[in-house]
Write a protein that holds these residues in place. Sequence first.
Motif, PDB file in Angstrom:
ATOM      1  N   SER A   6      53.930  25.562   3.620  1.00 14.63           N
ATOM      2  CA  SER A   6      55.396  25.499   3.764  1.00 14.63           C
ATOM      3  C   SER A   6      55.949  24.422   2.845  1.00 14.63           C
ATOM      4  O   SER A   6      55.523  23.259   2.894  1.00 14.63           O
ATOM      5  CB  SER A   6      55.781  25.135   5.203  1.00 14.63           C
ATOM      6  N   GLY A   7      56.920  24.807   2.038  1.00 12.67           N
ATOM      7  CA  GLY A   7      57.513  23.883   1.089  1.00 12.67           C
ATOM      8  C   GLY A   7      58.138  22.654   1.728  1.00 12.67           C
ATOM      9  O   GLY A   7      58.085  21.556   1.169  1.00 12.67           O
ATOM     10  N   LEU A  10      56.056  19.587   1.989  1.00  7.12           N
ATOM     11  CA  LEU A  10      55.785  18.875   0.740  1.00  7.12           C
ATOM     12  C   LEU A  10      57.019  18.147   0.218  1.00  7.12           C
ATOM     13  O   LEU A  10      56.995  17.589  -0.874  1.00  7.12           O
ATOM     14  CB  LEU A  10      55.257  19.841  -0.317  1.00  7.12           C
ATOM     15  N   ASN A  12      60.149  19.645  -0.117  1.00  3.26           N
ATOM     16  CA  ASN A  12      61.185  20.540  -0.651  1.00  3.26           C
ATOM     17  C   ASN A  12      62.313  20.657   0.374  1.00  3.26           C
ATOM     18  O   ASN A  12      62.060  20.869   1.558  1.00  3.26           O
ATOM     19  CB  ASN A  12      60.614  21.923  -0.940  1.00  3.26           C
ATOM     20  N   TYR A  35      46.947  25.439  -4.239  1.00  6.97           N
ATOM     21  CA  TYR A  35      47.850  25.907  -3.193  1.00  6.97           C
ATOM     22  C   TYR A  35      49.116  26.517  -3.790  1.00  6.97           C
ATOM     23  O   TYR A  35      49.458  26.288  -4.943  1.00  6.97           O
ATOM     24  CB  TYR A  35      48.197  24.784  -2.220  1.00  6.97           C
ATOM     25  N   VAL A  37      53.216  27.118  -2.786  1.00  2.00           N
ATOM     26  CA  VAL A  37      54.317  26.664  -1.934  1.00  2.00           C
ATOM     27  C   VAL A  37      55.235  27.841  -1.622  1.00  2.00           C
ATOM     28  O   VAL A  37      55.633  28.581  -2.521  1.00  2.00           O
ATOM     29  CB  VAL A  37      55.110  25.549  -2.647  1.00  2.00           C
ATOM     30  N   CYS A  39      58.563  29.240   1.207  1.00  2.47           N
ATOM     31  CA  CYS A  39      59.517  29.085   2.303  1.00  2.47           C
ATOM     32  C   CYS A  39      59.943  30.503   2.662  1.00  2.47           C
ATOM     33  O   CYS A  39      60.773  31.099   1.973  1.00  2.47           O
ATOM     34  CB  CYS A  39      60.734  28.248   1.929  1.00  2.47           C
TER      35      CYS A  39
END
Length: 150
Positions: A6-7, A10, A12, A35, A37, A39
């Motif tokens: 899930s962004g 990280l 985002n 990985y 990213v 959403c």
Amino acid sequence: MKIIVSGCLLGNNCKYNGGNNYNENVVKFLENKDYIVICPEEMGKLTIPRVPSEIQYSKTADEVLKNEAKVLSKNGDDVTKYFIDGANKALEIAKRNNCKLAILKDGSPSCGSNYIYDGNFEGKKIYGKGVCARLLENNGIEVISEYDVL
């Protein structure tokens, strides 16, 4: 092996309120790993920011995926289609990249892997899965939350 993440974890700014859920443990875990990213809500064409949404009335993500339950925004709009579309796009990416693991934001109506909110917008958590988390699991991808990363 690539990992879906899930962004918002990280940093985002894709969370419903325009913020994020940055998690240092997840960032450290992903060091030197491959990985992708995502959403799912953004991929489903929901705006940032957006009105918060919940799977309604303690229903399950499986019921949403079978069109037997809805995801509604706090102002009553049916946003189910956006959640299903985003989950399907995330699954397509995961399959295309042979992902076997996803680290998703718990509590989210898309990404919750251990709990979601009960659909009454009162902050009550219940055991359950988000729409994307459930679709990924139904297709053989292990889904964990930020709390499962140590």
